[in-house]
Design a protein around this motif. Structure first.
Motif, PDB file in Angstrom:
ATOM      1  N   ASN A  47      13.556   6.288  -6.986  1.00  0.00           N
ATOM      2  CA  ASN A  47      14.014   4.958  -7.409  1.00  0.00           C
ATOM      3  C   ASN A  47      14.966   5.058  -8.589  1.00  0.00           C
ATOM      4  O   ASN A  47      15.974   4.358  -8.646  1.00  0.00           O
ATOM      5  CB  ASN A  47      12.830   4.057  -7.756  1.00  0.00           C
ATOM      6  N   TRP A  48      14.644   5.941  -9.534  1.00  0.00           N
ATOM      7  CA  TRP A  48      15.515   6.158 -10.697  1.00  0.00           C
ATOM      8  C   TRP A  48      16.903   6.617 -10.248  1.00  0.00           C
ATOM      9  O   TRP A  48      17.917   6.079 -10.691  1.00  0.00           O
ATOM     10  CB  TRP A  48      14.874   7.189 -11.631  1.00  0.00           C
ATOM     11  N   ALA A  49      16.943   7.624  -9.366  1.00  0.00           N
ATOM     12  CA  ALA A  49      18.230   8.154  -8.905  1.00  0.00           C
ATOM     13  C   ALA A  49      19.013   7.073  -8.159  1.00  0.00           C
ATOM     14  O   ALA A  49      20.205   6.872  -8.404  1.00  0.00           O
ATOM     15  CB  ALA A  49      18.006   9.367  -8.014  1.00  0.00           C
ATOM     16  N   ARG A  50      18.353   6.375  -7.269  1.00  0.00           N
ATOM     17  CA  ARG A  50      19.013   5.339  -6.478  1.00  0.00           C
ATOM     18  C   ARG A  50      19.605   4.260  -7.379  1.00  0.00           C
ATOM     19  O   ARG A  50      20.774   3.881  -7.230  1.00  0.00           O
ATOM     20  CB  ARG A  50      18.009   4.731  -5.497  1.00  0.00           C
ATOM     21  N   GLN A  51      18.817   3.790  -8.339  1.00  0.00           N
ATOM     22  CA  GLN A  51      19.296   2.744  -9.245  1.00  0.00           C
ATOM     23  C   GLN A  51      20.457   3.228 -10.101  1.00  0.00           C
ATOM     24  O   GLN A  51      21.424   2.498 -10.315  1.00  0.00           O
ATOM     25  CB  GLN A  51      18.157   2.254 -10.136  1.00  0.00           C
ATOM     26  N   ASP A  52      20.356   4.455 -10.604  1.00  0.00           N
ATOM     27  CA  ASP A  52      21.409   4.984 -11.465  1.00  0.00           C
ATOM     28  C   ASP A  52      22.732   5.122 -10.707  1.00  0.00           C
ATOM     29  O   ASP A  52      23.787   4.771 -11.229  1.00  0.00           O
ATOM     30  CB  ASP A  52      20.973   6.336 -12.030  1.00  0.00           C
ATOM     31  N   PHE A  53      22.673   5.628  -9.480  1.00  0.00           N
ATOM     32  CA  PHE A  53      23.899   5.783  -8.698  1.00  0.00           C
ATOM     33  C   PHE A  53      24.453   4.419  -8.279  1.00  0.00           C
ATOM     34  O   PHE A  53      25.663   4.210  -8.306  1.00  0.00           O
ATOM     35  CB  PHE A  53      23.661   6.687  -7.483  1.00  0.00           C
ATOM     36  N   LYS A  54      23.579   3.489  -7.892  1.00  0.00           N
ATOM     37  CA  LYS A  54      24.043   2.154  -7.512  1.00  0.00           C
ATOM     38  C   LYS A  54      24.698   1.442  -8.686  1.00  0.00           C
ATOM     39  O   LYS A  54      25.714   0.764  -8.529  1.00  0.00           O
ATOM     40  CB  LYS A  54      22.876   1.302  -7.000  1.00  0.00           C
ATOM     41  N   LYS A  55      24.115   1.606  -9.872  1.00  0.00           N
ATOM     42  CA  LYS A  55      24.637   0.939 -11.069  1.00  0.00           C
ATOM     43  C   LYS A  55      26.076   1.368 -11.352  1.00  0.00           C
ATOM     44  O   LYS A  55      26.880   0.583 -11.826  1.00  0.00           O
ATOM     45  CB  LYS A  55      23.734   1.271 -12.257  1.00  0.00           C
ATOM     46  N   ASN A  56      26.395   2.600 -11.027  1.00  0.00           N
ATOM     47  CA  ASN A  56      27.710   3.144 -11.374  1.00  0.00           C
ATOM     48  C   ASN A  56      28.641   3.316 -10.174  1.00  0.00           C
ATOM     49  O   ASN A  56      29.696   3.932 -10.312  1.00  0.00           O
ATOM     50  CB  ASN A  56      27.523   4.492 -12.081  1.00  0.00           C
ATOM     51  N   LYS A  57      28.282   2.765  -9.030  1.00  0.00           N
ATOM     52  CA  LYS A  57      29.076   3.018  -7.826  1.00  0.00           C
ATOM     53  C   LYS A  57      30.483   2.432  -7.867  1.00  0.00           C
ATOM     54  O   LYS A  57      31.367   2.904  -7.179  1.00  0.00           O
ATOM     55  CB  LYS A  57      28.339   2.546  -6.577  1.00  0.00           C
ATOM     56  N   ASN A  58      30.708   1.434  -8.693  1.00  0.00           N
ATOM     57  CA  ASN A  58      32.036   0.817  -8.755  1.00  0.00           C
ATOM     58  C   ASN A  58      32.876   1.320  -9.921  1.00  0.00           C
ATOM     59  O   ASN A  58      33.941   0.767 -10.201  1.00  0.00           O
ATOM     60  CB  ASN A  58      31.904  -0.710  -8.818  1.00  0.00           C
ATOM     61  N   ALA A  59      32.418   2.378 -10.586  1.00  0.00           N
ATOM     62  CA  ALA A  59      33.165   2.929 -11.717  1.00  0.00           C
ATOM     63  C   ALA A  59      34.486   3.504 -11.210  1.00  0.00           C
ATOM     64  O   ALA A  59      34.528   4.202 -10.201  1.00  0.00           O
ATOM     65  CB  ALA A  59      32.350   4.007 -12.413  1.00  0.00           C
ATOM     66  N   THR A  60      35.572   3.194 -11.913  1.00  0.00           N
ATOM     67  CA  THR A  60      36.885   3.668 -11.485  1.00  0.00           C
ATOM     68  C   THR A  60      37.586   4.506 -12.547  1.00  0.00           C
ATOM     69  O   THR A  60      38.507   5.257 -12.225  1.00  0.00           O
ATOM     70  CB  THR A  60      37.801   2.480 -11.120  1.00  0.00           C
ATOM     71  N   ASP A  61      37.158   4.388 -13.792  1.00  0.00           N
ATOM     72  CA  ASP A  61      37.780   5.165 -14.863  1.00  0.00           C
ATOM     73  C   ASP A  61      37.479   6.647 -14.644  1.00  0.00           C
ATOM     74  O   ASP A  61      36.323   7.056 -14.609  1.00  0.00           O
ATOM     75  CB  ASP A  61      37.250   4.694 -16.217  1.00  0.00           C
ATOM     76  N   GLU A  62      38.539   7.440 -14.484  1.00  0.00           N
ATOM     77  CA  GLU A  62      38.384   8.854 -14.155  1.00  0.00           C
ATOM     78  C   GLU A  62      37.566   9.611 -15.186  1.00  0.00           C
ATOM     79  O   GLU A  62      36.725  10.436 -14.833  1.00  0.00           O
ATOM     80  CB  GLU A  62      39.767   9.512 -14.013  1.00  0.00           C
ATOM     81  N   ASP A  63      37.810   9.345 -16.464  1.00  0.00           N
ATOM     82  CA  ASP A  63      37.060  10.029 -17.517  1.00  0.00           C
ATOM     83  C   ASP A  63      35.584   9.658 -17.473  1.00  0.00           C
ATOM     84  O   ASP A  63      34.711  10.515 -17.632  1.00  0.00           O
ATOM     85  CB  ASP A  63      37.639   9.711 -18.893  1.00  0.00           C
ATOM     86  N   ALA A  64      35.304   8.386 -17.249  1.00  0.00           N
ATOM     87  CA  ALA A  64      33.908   7.935 -17.168  1.00  0.00           C
ATOM     88  C   ALA A  64      33.216   8.552 -15.966  1.00  0.00           C
ATOM     89  O   ALA A  64      32.065   8.998 -16.067  1.00  0.00           O
ATOM     90  CB  ALA A  64      33.854   6.414 -17.091  1.00  0.00           C
ATOM     91  N   VAL A  65      33.899   8.610 -14.834  1.00  0.00           N
ATOM     92  CA  VAL A  65      33.320   9.206 -13.623  1.00  0.00           C
ATOM     93  C   VAL A  65      33.041  10.683 -13.861  1.00  0.00           C
ATOM     94  O   VAL A  65      31.970  11.194 -13.510  1.00  0.00           O
ATOM     95  CB  VAL A  65      34.252   9.003 -12.408  1.00  0.00           C
ATOM     96  N   ARG A  66      33.984  11.368 -14.490  1.00  0.00           N
ATOM     97  CA  ARG A  66      33.806  12.795 -14.781  1.00  0.00           C
ATOM     98  C   ARG A  66      32.611  13.009 -15.709  1.00  0.00           C
ATOM     99  O   ARG A  66      31.805  13.913 -15.512  1.00  0.00           O
ATOM    100  CB  ARG A  66      35.089  13.360 -15.389  1.00  0.00           C
ATOM    101  N   MET A  67      32.485  12.148 -16.722  1.00  0.00           N
ATOM    102  CA  MET A  67      31.372  12.247 -17.658  1.00  0.00           C
ATOM    103  C   MET A  67      30.036  11.995 -16.953  1.00  0.00           C
ATOM    104  O   MET A  67      29.062  12.727 -17.155  1.00  0.00           O
ATOM    105  CB  MET A  67      31.548  11.248 -18.798  1.00  0.00           C
ATOM    106  N   MET A  68      29.993  10.971 -16.091  1.00  0.00           N
ATOM    107  CA  MET A  68      28.765  10.671 -15.357  1.00  0.00           C
ATOM    108  C   MET A  68      28.414  11.805 -14.399  1.00  0.00           C
ATOM    109  O   MET A  68      27.237  12.145 -14.230  1.00  0.00           O
ATOM    110  CB  MET A  68      28.904   9.347 -14.594  1.00  0.00           C
ATOM    111  N   PHE A  69      29.424  12.406 -13.787  1.00  0.00           N
ATOM    112  CA  PHE A  69      29.190  13.520 -12.876  1.00  0.00           C
ATOM    113  C   PHE A  69      28.601  14.710 -13.631  1.00  0.00           C
ATOM    114  O   PHE A  69      27.643  15.339 -13.167  1.00  0.00           O
ATOM    115  CB  PHE A  69      30.501  13.919 -12.185  1.00  0.00           C
TER     116      PHE A  69
END
Length: 87
Positions: A47-69
Motif C-alpha cells: 500500500n505504501w509503494a502504491r500510494q507513493d508512486f500514484k502520488k507522484n505519477k504526474n510529476a514532469t520536472d526532470e530534476d524532481a523525477v530524477r531525485m524521486m527515482f
C-alpha cells in the motif's frame, strides 16, 4: 504540427524512457515486498509503494523525477537489506 512537436498526451522519447525506468523500479519493489514473510507487513508495504508512486505519477520536472527515482532506488536497497537480515 511543427517538427519536433507531439500531440497532447504523447510522451517524448526521453519521457518514455524515464517512465520505463520508473515502472521497472516499481516492479522490483513489489517483487522484494512479495518475499516478506509477514502478511501484514507485506500488505502495508504494498500500500505504501502504491500510494507513493500514484502520488507522484504526474510529476514532469526532470530534476524532481530524477531525485524521486534515486530515492526509490535507495528505498529498494533498504528493503533488500532488511529482507536479508530476516533470513
Amino acid at each position: 504540427m511543427a517538427a519536433g512537436r507531439f500531440p497532447a498526451g504523447v510522451l517524448s522519447f526521453k519521457q518514455f524512457m524515464h517512465r520505463q525506468k520508473v515502472l521497472s523500479l516499481y516492479r522490483k519493489i513489489l517483487k522484494v515486498i512479495d518475499q516478506i514473510p509477514n502478511e501484514g507487513d507485506k500488505q502495508y508495504l504494498k500500500n505504501w509503494a502504491r500510494q507513493d508512486f500514484k502520488k507522484n505519477k504526474n510529476a514532469t520536472d526532470e530534476d524532481a523525477v530524477r531525485m524521486m527515482f534515486t530515492h526509490g532506488n535507495l528505498q529498494l536497497k533498504e528493503l533488500e537489506n532488511m529482507l536479508q537480515l530476516t533470513k
